[in-house]
Design a protein around this motif. Structure first.
Motif, PDB file in Angstrom:
ATOM      1  N   LEU A  19      -3.924   3.100  15.765  1.00  0.00           N
ATOM      2  CA  LEU A  19      -2.619   3.069  16.446  1.00  0.00           C
ATOM      3  C   LEU A  19      -1.528   2.545  15.523  1.00  0.00           C
ATOM      4  CD1 LEU A  19      -3.778   1.612  19.882  1.00  0.00           C
ATOM      5  CD2 LEU A  19      -2.891   3.914  19.493  1.00  0.00           C
ATOM      6  N   TYR A  20      -1.840   1.516  14.740  1.00  0.00           N
ATOM      7  CA  TYR A  20      -0.825   0.937  13.855  1.00  0.00           C
ATOM      8  C   TYR A  20      -0.313   1.967  12.856  1.00  0.00           C
ATOM      9  CZ  TYR A  20       1.201  -1.538   9.947  1.00  0.00           C
ATOM     10  OH  TYR A  20       2.037  -1.924   8.929  1.00  0.00           O
ATOM     11  N   GLN A  21      -1.226   2.731  12.260  1.00  0.00           N
ATOM     12  CA  GLN A  21      -0.782   3.725  11.283  1.00  0.00           C
ATOM     13  C   GLN A  21       0.092   4.793  11.934  1.00  0.00           C
ATOM     14  OE1 GLN A  21      -0.929   3.308   8.216  1.00  0.00           O
ATOM     15  NE2 GLN A  21      -2.478   1.716   8.011  1.00  0.00           N
ATOM     16  N   HIS A  22      -0.209   5.176  13.162  1.00  0.00           N
ATOM     17  CA  HIS A  22       0.650   6.127  13.863  1.00  0.00           C
ATOM     18  C   HIS A  22       1.982   5.488  14.259  1.00  0.00           C
ATOM     19  CE1 HIS A  22      -3.013   8.532  14.038  1.00  0.00           C
ATOM     20  NE2 HIS A  22      -2.265   9.551  14.397  1.00  0.00           N
ATOM     21  N   GLU A  23       1.947   4.176  14.485  1.00  0.00           N
ATOM     22  CA  GLU A  23       3.215   3.464  14.716  1.00  0.00           C
ATOM     23  C   GLU A  23       4.079   3.528  13.471  1.00  0.00           C
ATOM     24  OE1 GLU A  23       5.274   1.564  17.684  1.00  0.00           O
ATOM     25  OE2 GLU A  23       3.168   1.006  17.816  1.00  0.00           O
ATOM     26  N   ARG A  24       3.463   3.336  12.297  1.00  0.00           N
ATOM     27  CA  ARG A  24       4.199   3.420  11.042  1.00  0.00           C
ATOM     28  C   ARG A  24       4.695   4.847  10.780  1.00  0.00           C
ATOM     29  NH1 ARG A  24       3.613  -0.399   6.984  1.00  0.00           N
ATOM     30  NH2 ARG A  24       5.132   0.952   5.926  1.00  0.00           N
ATOM     31  N   MET A  25       3.946   5.834  11.223  1.00  0.00           N
ATOM     32  CA  MET A  25       4.378   7.218  11.067  1.00  0.00           C
ATOM     33  C   MET A  25       5.580   7.546  11.947  1.00  0.00           C
ATOM     34  SD  MET A  25       0.576   8.904  11.065  1.00  0.00           S
ATOM     35  CE  MET A  25       1.124  10.605  11.142  1.00  0.00           C
ATOM     36  N   GLY A  36      16.585   7.915   6.882  1.00  0.00           N
ATOM     37  CA  GLY A  36      15.474   7.998   5.953  1.00  0.00           C
ATOM     38  C   GLY A  36      14.476   9.080   6.294  1.00  0.00           C
ATOM     39  N   GLY A  37      14.528   9.589   7.547  1.00  0.00           N
ATOM     40  CA  GLY A  37      13.668  10.689   7.938  1.00  0.00           C
ATOM     41  C   GLY A  37      12.193  10.319   8.006  1.00  0.00           C
ATOM     42  N   ALA A  38      11.367  11.352   8.025  1.00  0.00           N
ATOM     43  CA  ALA A  38       9.916  11.149   8.084  1.00  0.00           C
ATOM     44  C   ALA A  38       9.399  10.738   6.714  1.00  0.00           C
ATOM     45  CB  ALA A  38       9.232  12.434   8.553  1.00  0.00           C
ATOM     46  N   ARG A  39       8.555   9.710   6.683  1.00  0.00           N
ATOM     47  CA  ARG A  39       8.016   9.210   5.422  1.00  0.00           C
ATOM     48  C   ARG A  39       6.534   8.936   5.548  1.00  0.00           C
ATOM     49  NH1 ARG A  39      11.063   4.284   2.987  1.00  0.00           N
ATOM     50  NH2 ARG A  39       9.759   4.966   1.233  1.00  0.00           N
ATOM     51  N   GLU A  40       5.805   9.318   4.535  1.00  0.00           N
ATOM     52  CA  GLU A  40       4.382   8.969   4.388  1.00  0.00           C
ATOM     53  C   GLU A  40       3.530   9.463   5.553  1.00  0.00           C
ATOM     54  OE1 GLU A  40       4.364   4.757   3.974  1.00  0.00           O
ATOM     55  OE2 GLU A  40       5.273   4.764   1.975  1.00  0.00           O
ATOM     56  N   LEU A  41       3.882  10.621   6.117  1.00  0.00           N
ATOM     57  CA  LEU A  41       3.094  11.130   7.233  1.00  0.00           C
ATOM     58  C   LEU A  41       1.674  11.479   6.793  1.00  0.00           C
ATOM     59  CD1 LEU A  41       5.597  13.442   9.161  1.00  0.00           C
ATOM     60  CD2 LEU A  41       5.024  11.052   9.581  1.00  0.00           C
ATOM     61  N   SER A  42       1.546  12.208   5.697  1.00  0.00           N
ATOM     62  CA  SER A  42       0.223  12.613   5.237  1.00  0.00           C
ATOM     63  C   SER A  42      -0.618  11.406   4.850  1.00  0.00           C
ATOM     64  CB  SER A  42       0.363  13.563   4.038  1.00  0.00           C
ATOM     65  OG  SER A  42      -0.899  13.898   3.510  1.00  0.00           O
ATOM     66  N   GLN A  43      -0.017  10.456   4.138  1.00  0.00           N
ATOM     67  CA  GLN A  43      -0.772   9.285   3.685  1.00  0.00           C
ATOM     68  C   GLN A  43      -1.210   8.420   4.873  1.00  0.00           C
ATOM     69  OE1 GLN A  43       2.175  10.187   2.481  1.00  0.00           O
ATOM     70  NE2 GLN A  43       1.760  10.803   0.371  1.00  0.00           N
ATOM     71  N   ARG A  44      -0.288   8.194   5.825  1.00  0.00           N
ATOM     72  CA  ARG A  44      -0.624   7.341   6.969  1.00  0.00           C
ATOM     73  C   ARG A  44      -1.673   7.993   7.868  1.00  0.00           C
ATOM     74  NH1 ARG A  44       0.823   2.170   5.971  1.00  0.00           N
ATOM     75  NH2 ARG A  44       2.768   2.199   4.789  1.00  0.00           N
ATOM     76  N   ALA A  45      -1.621   9.321   7.996  1.00  0.00           N
ATOM     77  CA  ALA A  45      -2.621  10.009   8.814  1.00  0.00           C
ATOM     78  C   ALA A  45      -4.016   9.832   8.222  1.00  0.00           C
ATOM     79  CB  ALA A  45      -2.267  11.486   8.936  1.00  0.00           C
ATOM     80  N   LYS A  46      -4.124   9.970   6.911  1.00  0.00           N
ATOM     81  CA  LYS A  46      -5.432   9.795   6.269  1.00  0.00           C
ATOM     82  C   LYS A  46      -5.876   8.334   6.307  1.00  0.00           C
ATOM     83  CE  LYS A  46      -7.775  12.201   4.944  1.00  0.00           C
ATOM     84  NZ  LYS A  46      -8.991  12.761   5.590  1.00  0.00           N
ATOM     85  N   MET A  47      -4.956   7.388   6.115  1.00  0.00           N
ATOM     86  CA  MET A  47      -5.316   5.974   6.198  1.00  0.00           C
ATOM     87  C   MET A  47      -5.774   5.606   7.595  1.00  0.00           C
ATOM     88  SD  MET A  47      -2.269   4.281   3.903  1.00  0.00           S
ATOM     89  CE  MET A  47      -2.762   2.600   4.275  1.00  0.00           C
ATOM     90  N   ALA A  48      -5.152   6.216   8.630  1.00  0.00           N
ATOM     91  CA  ALA A  48      -5.561   5.949  10.011  1.00  0.00           C
ATOM     92  C   ALA A  48      -6.991   6.410  10.243  1.00  0.00           C
ATOM     93  CB  ALA A  48      -4.610   6.649  10.981  1.00  0.00           C
TER      94      ALA A  48
END
Length: 365
Positions: free
Chosen positions: A97-103, A279-291
């Motif tokens: 959940l936290y990583q999706h919050e960051r996304m 700033g728009g969308a940032r680190e979506l791919s990285q955060r999804a994989k980290m999640a």
């Protein structure tokens, strides 16, 4: 356990150890593992027949005990196993959940609700509009954004939310998580090197990777997560996970995707953030994989057998999936803002186990 019984068991163990050395390596591992389980069972059964009572030992019983010839109590070391698995499972969900919050996934819902309310999104009677209307009408969450931020702070020490007064905050979580990921990655990198050097996948002895390091770091991480996840963490993680599932299904509705000229739900998330957030969308791919990878490794740590005397072959099989996810997590983490300072698996692992920089450089293979 009587002194004589203990002496007999230890002598029998020494005799068997000398005889086992004559066996072939493959048979030796199986025999040693079976004998260790046998000796542990014998010690447990012998310890249950203690005749010396504690009041007698301290002089308050009916008979005075002789310490020199008295029974030896068999104390069980069970501190590392004294954790609640349901709480640990909840922390793995909470990390997801936290990583999706960051996304920004939860933020996207608030933006869509506002656009729907103000008429700035061209949906009105499709399945996405109906789901958006129901979410806005019923407000299903018992635990809102403030509760989630407080939970992230308690369990992971992530975010800028104030520390709850009197609660235990897991201040070392990120250091332990990165150390565990590094240890798992180094373990399987060393196994690969060992297979290349030895010219075969049949590694007869313990591989170069340090099994004890993984077990110790994972045990400490598991203990810290357990003591920081009391209270509403289990309920919050379960409820918020169901809520996140509903949000992702909403973003994948055809009328919502059509409104943003998107092919999938992640295109919707990206388009909404790019249009509405500085700033728009940032680190979506990285955060999804980290999640994904972080959740899998934390679930492995929650359920893994972290006994010190694990058989190396069994341990290697048990951690194979976790090792792959650890490599994926590190690859994604190094592309994030905070992960760009990551010194590398080898150097970070030497730092994690307490080896100074000067000595670490001397020990580089």
């Amino acid at each position: 356990m009587a002194n004589g019984t203990n002496t007999t068991l230890q002598g029998f163990r020494s005799f068997i150890s000398q005889e086992v050395e004559r066996l072939p390596p493959q048979e030796r591992r199986a025999v040693v593992s079976a004998l260790e389980q046998l000796f542990e069972g014998l010690q447990d059964r012998a310890s249950q027949s203690d005749t010396t009572d504690f009041p007698d030992l301290i002089g308050f019983g009916t008979e005075a005990a002789d310490v020199a010839v008295g029974d030896i109590p068999q104390l069980r070391a069970d501190f590392d196993d004294a954790v609640t698995v349901t709480q640990l499972d909840a922390t793995s969900k909470l990390y997801f959940l936290y990583q999706h919050e960051r996304m920004g996934v939860f933020r996207v819902l608030n933006i869509l609700r506002r656009m729907f309310h103000e008429g700035r999104i061209r949906v009105h009677r499709g399945p996405g509009a109906r789901k958006l209307y129901l979410i806005e009408k019923w407000q299903p969450l018992r635990y809102g954004p403030r509760d989630r931020l407080a939970a992230y702070k308690r369990v992971f020490n992530y975010g800028r939310a104030p520390r709850p007064a009197g609660a235990i905050v897991n201040v070392n979580f990120h250091y332990q998580l990165v150390a565990l990921m590094s240890a798992l990655a180094q373990y399987y990198r060393d196994i690969t090197i060992g297979e290349v050097i030895r010219g075969s996948q049949d590694i007869e002895n313990r591989p170069y990777g340090t099994q004890a390091t993984i077990i110790r770091i994972a045990t400490d991480l598991r203990y810290a997560l357990d003591r920081a996840s009391y209270g509403n963490i289990v309920a919050l993680a379960h409820e918020s996970s169901l809520y996140l599932k509903e949000l992702l299904e909403l973003f994948d509705m055809p009328d919502i995707k059509k409104a943003f000229d998107a092919n999938n739900k992640w295109d919707v998330v990206e388009q909404v953030l790019n249009r509405s957030v500085v700033g728009g969308a940032r680190e979506l791919s990285q955060r999804a994989k980290m999640a994904e990878a972080g959740r899998e490794v934390l679930q492995w740590a929650a359920h893994a057998n972290l006994a010190t005397n694990r058989d190396p072959a069994a341990f290697q099989i048990d951690t194979q999936r976790a090792g792959a996810h650890a490599e994926a997590w590190i690859a994604a983490y190094r592309m994030t803002d905070e992960g760009r300072r990551f010194p590398g698996v080898g150097q970070n692992l030497r730092w994690a186990v307490g080896l100074p920089d000067r000595d670490a450089r001397l020990h580089v293979a």
